[in-house]
Write a protein that holds these residues in place. Sequence first.
Motif, PDB file in Angstrom:
ATOM      1  N   ILE A   1       4.835 -10.976  12.516  1.00  0.00           N
ATOM      2  CA  ILE A   1       6.009 -10.172  12.815  1.00  0.00           C
ATOM      3  C   ILE A   1       6.049  -9.002  11.842  1.00  0.00           C
ATOM      4  CG2 ILE A   1       8.548 -10.082  12.684  1.00  0.00           C
ATOM      5  CD1 ILE A   1       7.644 -11.497  15.184  1.00  0.00           C
ATOM      6  N   CYS A   2       6.264  -7.820  12.376  1.00  0.00           N
ATOM      7  CA  CYS A   2       6.462  -6.635  11.532  1.00  0.00           C
ATOM      8  C   CYS A   2       7.931  -6.243  11.604  1.00  0.00           C
ATOM      9  CB  CYS A   2       5.584  -5.480  11.998  1.00  0.00           C
ATOM     10  SG  CYS A   2       5.888  -3.946  11.068  1.00  0.00           S
ATOM     11  N   ILE A   3       8.644  -6.379  10.499  1.00  0.00           N
ATOM     12  CA  ILE A   3      10.041  -5.946  10.467  1.00  0.00           C
ATOM     13  C   ILE A   3      10.119  -4.546   9.884  1.00  0.00           C
ATOM     14  CG2 ILE A   3      10.424  -7.233   8.290  1.00  0.00           C
ATOM     15  CD1 ILE A   3      13.435  -7.330   9.223  1.00  0.00           C
ATOM     16  N   ARG A   4      10.744  -3.681  10.644  1.00  0.00           N
ATOM     17  CA  ARG A   4      10.887  -2.279  10.235  1.00  0.00           C
ATOM     18  C   ARG A   4      12.327  -2.054   9.756  1.00  0.00           C
ATOM     19  NH1 ARG A   4       9.107   2.861  14.014  1.00  0.00           N
ATOM     20  NH2 ARG A   4       9.203   4.456  12.399  1.00  0.00           N
ATOM     21  N   PHE A   5      12.468  -1.614   8.512  1.00  0.00           N
ATOM     22  CA  PHE A   5      13.802  -1.446   7.929  1.00  0.00           C
ATOM     23  C   PHE A   5      14.356  -0.063   8.255  1.00  0.00           C
ATOM     24  CE2 PHE A   5      12.447  -5.197   5.710  1.00  0.00           C
ATOM     25  CZ  PHE A   5      13.631  -5.929   5.600  1.00  0.00           C
ATOM     26  N   GLU A   6      14.606   0.112   9.556  1.00  0.00           N
ATOM     27  CA  GLU A   6      15.181   1.364  10.023  1.00  0.00           C
ATOM     28  C   GLU A   6      16.598   1.555   9.496  1.00  0.00           C
ATOM     29  OE1 GLU A   6      15.168   4.984  11.863  1.00  0.00           O
ATOM     30  OE2 GLU A   6      13.478   3.593  11.636  1.00  0.00           O
ATOM     31  N   GLY A   7      17.274   0.455   9.224  1.00  0.00           N
ATOM     32  CA  GLY A   7      18.641   0.530   8.696  1.00  0.00           C
ATOM     33  C   GLY A   7      18.725   1.128   7.313  1.00  0.00           C
ATOM     34  N   ALA A   8      17.597   1.248   6.616  1.00  0.00           N
ATOM     35  CA  ALA A   8      17.590   1.832   5.274  1.00  0.00           C
ATOM     36  C   ALA A   8      17.536   3.352   5.302  1.00  0.00           C
ATOM     37  CB  ALA A   8      16.395   1.298   4.478  1.00  0.00           C
ATOM     38  N   ASN A   9      17.344   3.926   6.470  1.00  0.00           N
ATOM     39  CA  ASN A   9      17.201   5.378   6.583  1.00  0.00           C
ATOM     40  C   ASN A   9      18.422   6.096   6.014  1.00  0.00           C
ATOM     41  OD1 ASN A   9      16.829   8.078   7.473  1.00  0.00           O
ATOM     42  ND2 ASN A   9      15.637   7.350   9.219  1.00  0.00           N
ATOM     43  N   PRO A  10      18.232   7.000   5.054  1.00  0.00           N
ATOM     44  CA  PRO A  10      19.367   7.731   4.476  1.00  0.00           C
ATOM     45  C   PRO A  10      20.158   8.524   5.508  1.00  0.00           C
ATOM     46  CG  PRO A  10      17.406   8.020   3.130  1.00  0.00           C
ATOM     47  CD  PRO A  10      16.965   7.357   4.402  1.00  0.00           C
ATOM     48  N   GLU A  11      19.524   8.881   6.614  1.00  0.00           N
ATOM     49  CA  GLU A  11      20.215   9.623   7.661  1.00  0.00           C
ATOM     50  C   GLU A  11      20.839   8.697   8.699  1.00  0.00           C
ATOM     51  OE1 GLU A  11      17.593  12.519   9.301  1.00  0.00           O
ATOM     52  OE2 GLU A  11      17.275  13.542   7.400  1.00  0.00           O
ATOM     53  N   GLY A  12      20.719   7.395   8.469  1.00  0.00           N
ATOM     54  CA  GLY A  12      21.315   6.412   9.355  1.00  0.00           C
ATOM     55  C   GLY A  12      22.304   5.536   8.611  1.00  0.00           C
ATOM     56  N   ASP A  13      22.068   4.221   8.620  1.00  0.00           N
ATOM     57  CA  ASP A  13      22.980   3.284   7.952  1.00  0.00           C
ATOM     58  C   ASP A  13      22.846   3.320   6.435  1.00  0.00           C
ATOM     59  OD1 ASP A  13      23.734   2.590  10.477  1.00  0.00           O
ATOM     60  OD2 ASP A  13      22.728   0.651  10.508  1.00  0.00           O
ATOM     61  N   ASP A  14      21.710   3.824   5.937  1.00  0.00           N
ATOM     62  CA  ASP A  14      21.465   3.932   4.491  1.00  0.00           C
ATOM     63  C   ASP A  14      21.713   2.612   3.761  1.00  0.00           C
ATOM     64  OD1 ASP A  14      20.637   5.271   2.226  1.00  0.00           O
ATOM     65  OD2 ASP A  14      22.619   6.081   1.761  1.00  0.00           O
ATOM     66  N   LYS A  15      21.153   1.543   4.327  1.00  0.00           N
ATOM     67  CA  LYS A  15      21.292   0.227   3.687  1.00  0.00           C
ATOM     68  C   LYS A  15      20.649   0.229   2.305  1.00  0.00           C
ATOM     69  CE  LYS A  15      21.660  -2.951   7.610  1.00  0.00           C
ATOM     70  NZ  LYS A  15      21.112  -4.186   8.192  1.00  0.00           N
ATOM     71  N   SER A  16      21.228  -0.520   1.407  1.00  0.00           N
ATOM     72  CA  SER A  16      20.732  -0.566   0.036  1.00  0.00           C
ATOM     73  C   SER A  16      19.458  -1.399  -0.045  1.00  0.00           C
ATOM     74  CB  SER A  16      21.778  -1.173  -0.886  1.00  0.00           C
ATOM     75  OG  SER A  16      21.938  -2.559  -0.617  1.00  0.00           O
ATOM     76  N   PRO A  17      18.634  -1.172  -1.062  1.00  0.00           N
ATOM     77  CA  PRO A  17      17.455  -2.014  -1.270  1.00  0.00           C
ATOM     78  C   PRO A  17      17.811  -3.485  -1.396  1.00  0.00           C
ATOM     79  CG  PRO A  17      17.284  -0.033  -2.595  1.00  0.00           C
ATOM     80  CD  PRO A  17      18.666  -0.031  -2.006  1.00  0.00           C
ATOM     81  N   GLU A  18      18.947  -3.773  -2.017  1.00  0.00           N
ATOM     82  CA  GLU A  18      19.375  -5.169  -2.176  1.00  0.00           C
ATOM     83  C   GLU A  18      19.672  -5.810  -0.824  1.00  0.00           C
ATOM     84  OE1 GLU A  18      19.723  -3.047  -5.903  1.00  0.00           O
ATOM     85  OE2 GLU A  18      20.540  -2.586  -3.901  1.00  0.00           O
ATOM     86  N   ASP A  19      20.327  -5.071   0.078  1.00  0.00           N
ATOM     87  CA  ASP A  19      20.607  -5.601   1.410  1.00  0.00           C
ATOM     88  C   ASP A  19      19.310  -5.852   2.183  1.00  0.00           C
ATOM     89  OD1 ASP A  19      23.339  -5.612   1.073  1.00  0.00           O
ATOM     90  OD2 ASP A  19      23.667  -3.675   2.043  1.00  0.00           O
ATOM     91  N   CYS A  20      18.374  -4.925   2.057  1.00  0.00           N
ATOM     92  CA  CYS A  20      17.081  -5.088   2.739  1.00  0.00           C
ATOM     93  C   CYS A  20      16.343  -6.312   2.209  1.00  0.00           C
ATOM     94  CB  CYS A  20      16.237  -3.842   2.548  1.00  0.00           C
ATOM     95  SG  CYS A  20      16.908  -2.352   3.328  1.00  0.00           S
ATOM     96  N   ALA A  21      16.406  -6.517   0.906  1.00  0.00           N
ATOM     97  CA  ALA A  21      15.729  -7.662   0.296  1.00  0.00           C
ATOM     98  C   ALA A  21      16.334  -8.978   0.792  1.00  0.00           C
ATOM     99  CB  ALA A  21      15.814  -7.581  -1.221  1.00  0.00           C
ATOM    100  N   LYS A  22      17.658  -9.019   0.950  1.00  0.00           N
ATOM    101  CA  LYS A  22      18.307 -10.234   1.456  1.00  0.00           C
ATOM    102  C   LYS A  22      17.852 -10.540   2.874  1.00  0.00           C
ATOM    103  CE  LYS A  22      22.501  -9.826  -1.384  1.00  0.00           C
ATOM    104  NZ  LYS A  22      23.951  -9.515  -1.379  1.00  0.00           N
ATOM    105  N   THR A  23      17.748  -9.510   3.702  1.00  0.00           N
ATOM    106  CA  THR A  23      17.279  -9.705   5.078  1.00  0.00           C
ATOM    107  C   THR A  23      15.848 -10.215   5.099  1.00  0.00           C
ATOM    108  OG1 THR A  23      18.727  -7.949   5.913  1.00  0.00           O
ATOM    109  CG2 THR A  23      16.835  -8.545   7.273  1.00  0.00           C
ATOM    110  N   ALA A  24      14.984  -9.606   4.292  1.00  0.00           N
ATOM    111  CA  ALA A  24      13.577 -10.019   4.249  1.00  0.00           C
ATOM    112  C   ALA A  24      13.432 -11.446   3.731  1.00  0.00           C
ATOM    113  CB  ALA A  24      12.788  -9.054   3.371  1.00  0.00           C
ATOM    114  N   GLU A  25      14.225 -11.796   2.727  1.00  0.00           N
ATOM    115  CA  GLU A  25      14.157 -13.138   2.157  1.00  0.00           C
ATOM    116  C   GLU A  25      14.577 -14.187   3.188  1.00  0.00           C
ATOM    117  OE1 GLU A  25      15.399 -15.204  -2.072  1.00  0.00           O
ATOM    118  OE2 GLU A  25      16.671 -13.624  -1.255  1.00  0.00           O
TER     119      GLU A  25
END
Length: 311
Positions: A89-113
């Motif tokens: 599975i390839c998860i693409r962190f599109e939600g981290a895009n600064p021009e979009g939801d601009d999710k924080s690195p910490e939020d992305c790490a929680k999702t990946a974990e």
Amino acid sequence: MDYKKPSQKFTGKIREVTVGSGLKLGGESVLPFYTFDGDTGAKPAVGMEIWDVFPKSWPQSLKDIFGEYADDPVKWAKFCIEKYNPDFICIRFEGANPEGDDKSPEDCAKTAERLSREVSIPLMIAGCDSNEKNAKIFVKIAEALPDKNYVFLSAVEANYKEIGAACGMAYGNIVSAESSVDLNLAKQLNILITQLGVKPEKMVMNPGCAAVGYGFEYVVTTMDRIRLAALDQNDATLQLPIISPVSFETWKAKESIATEDDMPEWGDQEERGIAMEVSTAAGVLAAGSNAVILRHPKSVEIIRKFIDELL
């Protein structure tokens, strides 16, 4: 006199890299699918792309397939695994895009974990369209997932130091070196990353990808040259497995996203999207790719059959 079929032997060999706990990429010592010449290495892998957020921009046909699962990447991944059996599975962190939801690195790490904890197959971690933001989220995700042998797509010239040091060295994952469809640029970036201290067995490469009709001839000829340099010239700097994010390119082409109302003469939109994805994937596999990332389940089915029939 009996006919003796000639075979082409090379001095070089593509390094074998293990993704996750057991998915092998590479290991071949002949050109792609040349089973009559020698060892073709590990079977090319077929993965499926998911996002960390609902993919509002995807064509309706794809949203109809994944819609009820796509609000939660774990449910989405499990649905893909149970129904379509991808190799990864390839998860693409599109939600981290600064021009979009601009999710924080910490939020992305929680999702990946959470995804790593709940799915049973290897992961590849892809970022958004910001190289600067990708460096930040990849560092946090690698920290949350140490020694998983997951692939991080990708390290580019602008951020390879941060990604190489964190993902490949400090936290024991795999760095994908991404360059812009040029053999010399691919070689240079591979050298720079290894000079940081990243071991070759913790590296793969993406020398660039494009949809058919969009500079695709440059992609496949560059891949051909890379594979010949690795095998025939025994160039160790290019003896890395290649991963091609096919879906990233084909599903943004106008042939895939134009609706039937906008372009009725082009026919069914879903069929067009699948055709773009399948033809691109088949091309890069024939040019040396060891893994492809796809979106549509039908594309996964067709490409898997394509691989099986050639091996």
